[in-house]
Motif scaffolding. Structure first.
Motif, mmCIF file in Angstrom:
data_model
loop_
_atom_site.group_PDB
_atom_site.id
_atom_site.type_symbol
_atom_site.label_atom_id
_atom_site.label_comp_id
_atom_site.label_asym_id
_atom_site.label_seq_id
_atom_site.Cartn_x
_atom_site.Cartn_y
_atom_site.Cartn_z
ATOM 1 N N CYS A 1 0.868 -1.181 0.000
ATOM 2 C CA CYS A 1 0.000 0.000 0.000
ATOM 3 C C CYS A 1 0.905 1.232 0.000
ATOM 4 O O CYS A 1 0.799 2.075 -0.875
ATOM 5 C CB CYS A 1 -0.902 -0.023 1.232
ATOM 6 S SG CYS A 1 -1.942 1.439 1.373
ATOM 7 N N ARG B 1 3.875 -1.578 -7.449
ATOM 8 C CA ARG B 1 3.182 -0.392 -6.947
ATOM 9 C C ARG B 1 3.641 -0.058 -5.524
ATOM 10 O O ARG B 1 4.024 -0.948 -4.756
ATOM 11 C CB ARG B 1 1.670 -0.584 -6.930
ATOM 12 C CG ARG B 1 1.169 -1.656 -5.981
ATOM 13 C CD ARG B 1 -0.207 -1.348 -5.401
ATOM 14 N NE ARG B 1 -0.140 -0.380 -4.313
ATOM 15 C CZ ARG B 1 -1.145 0.363 -3.885
ATOM 16 N NH1 ARG B 1 -2.317 0.280 -4.464
ATOM 17 N NH2 ARG B 1 -0.983 1.185 -2.871
ATOM 18 N N HIS C 1 -8.699 -2.898 -2.457
ATOM 19 C CA HIS C 1 -9.487 -1.796 -1.895
ATOM 20 C C HIS C 1 -10.982 -2.055 -1.986
ATOM 21 O O HIS C 1 -11.753 -1.437 -1.266
ATOM 22 C CB HIS C 1 -9.085 -0.463 -2.531
ATOM 23 C CG HIS C 1 -7.708 -0.043 -2.111
ATOM 24 N ND1 HIS C 1 -6.582 -0.448 -2.790
ATOM 25 C CD2 HIS C 1 -7.272 0.682 -1.036
ATOM 26 C CE1 HIS C 1 -5.511 0.025 -2.161
ATOM 27 N NE2 HIS C 1 -5.893 0.714 -1.106
HETATM 28 MN MN MN Z 1 -3.992 0.958 0.198
#
Ligand code: MN
Ligand code: PEP
Length: 358
Positions: free
Chosen positions: A23, A48, A201
């Motif tokens: 995250c 990411r 998410h």
């Molecule tokens: Mn996140």
């Protein structure tokens, strides 16, 4: 919108495009530990990590900013991943470009704000970089399209949409309701636009991720963005929904891939036959609707003649009850039949109303 297909900017393999990583970028050590395990999976196309974290309330981990961009460059060098980060304003975008980030994404909290999206778009004028746009927090397809258009108007053709679900008030099964009909509508409007699903998410917890990911593949989405942290229990954000790279690998290996079309003649023939049957049934349905309309017109004329109100509560309740009962008996969803009855009733009232007031 002028859009380049996904495989012009990322290698598309037989497997769905997989974007993975934590995250948030928390430290160089965390990134190295995560990237090392993700590299071993041999399935991740894009790494990411959030560098600026838009947090709902203050005093939460808000990301490490520019320092983290330096770490991500280390990851790129050491593991050969392409890197994607979230940008939320002009300054983030300038920094991400300065540090050679490969792909940008716009988060749900930014997509809602046309001013922020426009300022990002302005920085991107004349730059050739892929941009992925997450859906806005709430279920507004036009706002999602608007953000994609603003980026596209700056000359960016390497675009993708990310479906991350929609916030609804109160406690629900999902952290963000998937509302699959919205990405489906986006696909219908812009068939060339790649859509990537973010099951992390949508789910908000580890348990739901695989079923959401499978559904995304069943609907023909072009890839998955899944949060992965080498040790989720100590993650500084979204700890509940992050998977270890090992768990991510297991999840991916269990996903069933479906093809948009089959090249097998017998499969094509069988499908065509079944679709013919559906065409016939739909024709029957429309003929039945025509019959129903005639009866409604007769009823409307009769009520007018005898000066009776159009809406009769008991009759409506009886329709709902008996149709649901019959549906149940025949193994059709009563809920589905109730929705159809609502539509039929609305139309019936509209027809009678126009007749009475002629
Ligand atoms: Mn996140
Ligand atoms: C994220 O990807 O970590 C993130 C902040 O997501 P979203 O914008 O979908 O909330």
């Amino acid at each position: 919108m002028k859009i380049a297909s996904l495989n012009t900017w990322l290698p598309l393999t037989a497997e769905p495009l997989l974007i993975a990583g934590p995250c948030g970028a928390e430290s160089l050590e965390q990134l190295v530990a995560t990237a090392k395990d993700l590299k071993e999976l041999n399935k991740v196309s894009l790494f990411r990590a959030g560098v600026w974290k838009p947090r709902t309330r203050p005093n939460a981990f808000e990301g490490k900013g520019e320092e983290a961009l330096k770490w991500l460059n280390e990851i790129k060098k050491e593991f050969g991943f392409k890197i994607t980060v979230e940008v939320a304003n002009a300054q983030h975008t300038e920094l991400a470009l300065k540090y050679g980030i490969d792909v940008l994404w716009i988060g749900a909290r930014t997509t809602v704000n046309p001013f922020s999206v426009q300022e990002i778009a302005d920085v991107l004028k004349g730059v050739d970089i892929p941009v992925m746009v997450k859906n806005p927090i709430h279920a507004d397809l036009q706002l999602w399209i608007g953000a994609l258009e603003r980026i596209n108007n700056s000359g960016i053709k390497k675009l993708a949409a990310i479906h991350r679900g929609f916030h609804v008030y109160g406690k629900t099964k999902y952290r963000n309701e998937p509302m699959w009909q919205i990405p489906i509508e986006l696909r219908t409007l812009f068939p060339g636009l790649p859509i990537i699903c973010d099951p992390s998410h949508i789910s908000g917890n580890k348990e739901l991720i695989s079923s959401v990911a499978q559904k995304a593949l069943d609907l023909g989405m072009n890839g998955l963005m899944i949060e992965s942290h080498h040790n989720p229990s100590i993650a500084l954000s979204d700890a509940e929904q992050q998977l270890t790279p090992k768990n991510l690998g297991e999840l991916i290996s269990k996903l069933i891939l479906r093809k948009p079309i089959s090249i097998d003649d017998s499969v094509i023939d069988k499908l065509a036959e079944l679709r013919n049957s559906i065409d016939e049934v739909d024709e029957e349905l429309i003929n039945v609707l025509k019959k129903r309309t005639h009866i409604i017109e007769e009823i409307g004329a009769y009520k007018k003649e005898h000066n009776i109100t159009i809406f009769q509560l008991e009759r409506w309740q009886e329709i709902l009850r008996t149709r649901a009962q019959l549906a149940q008996k025949l193994g059709v969803s009563p809920n589905h039949v109730e929705k159809i009855c609502q539509l039929l009733h609305e139309e019936s009232i509209r027809i009678q109303n126009s007749l009475m007031n002629k």
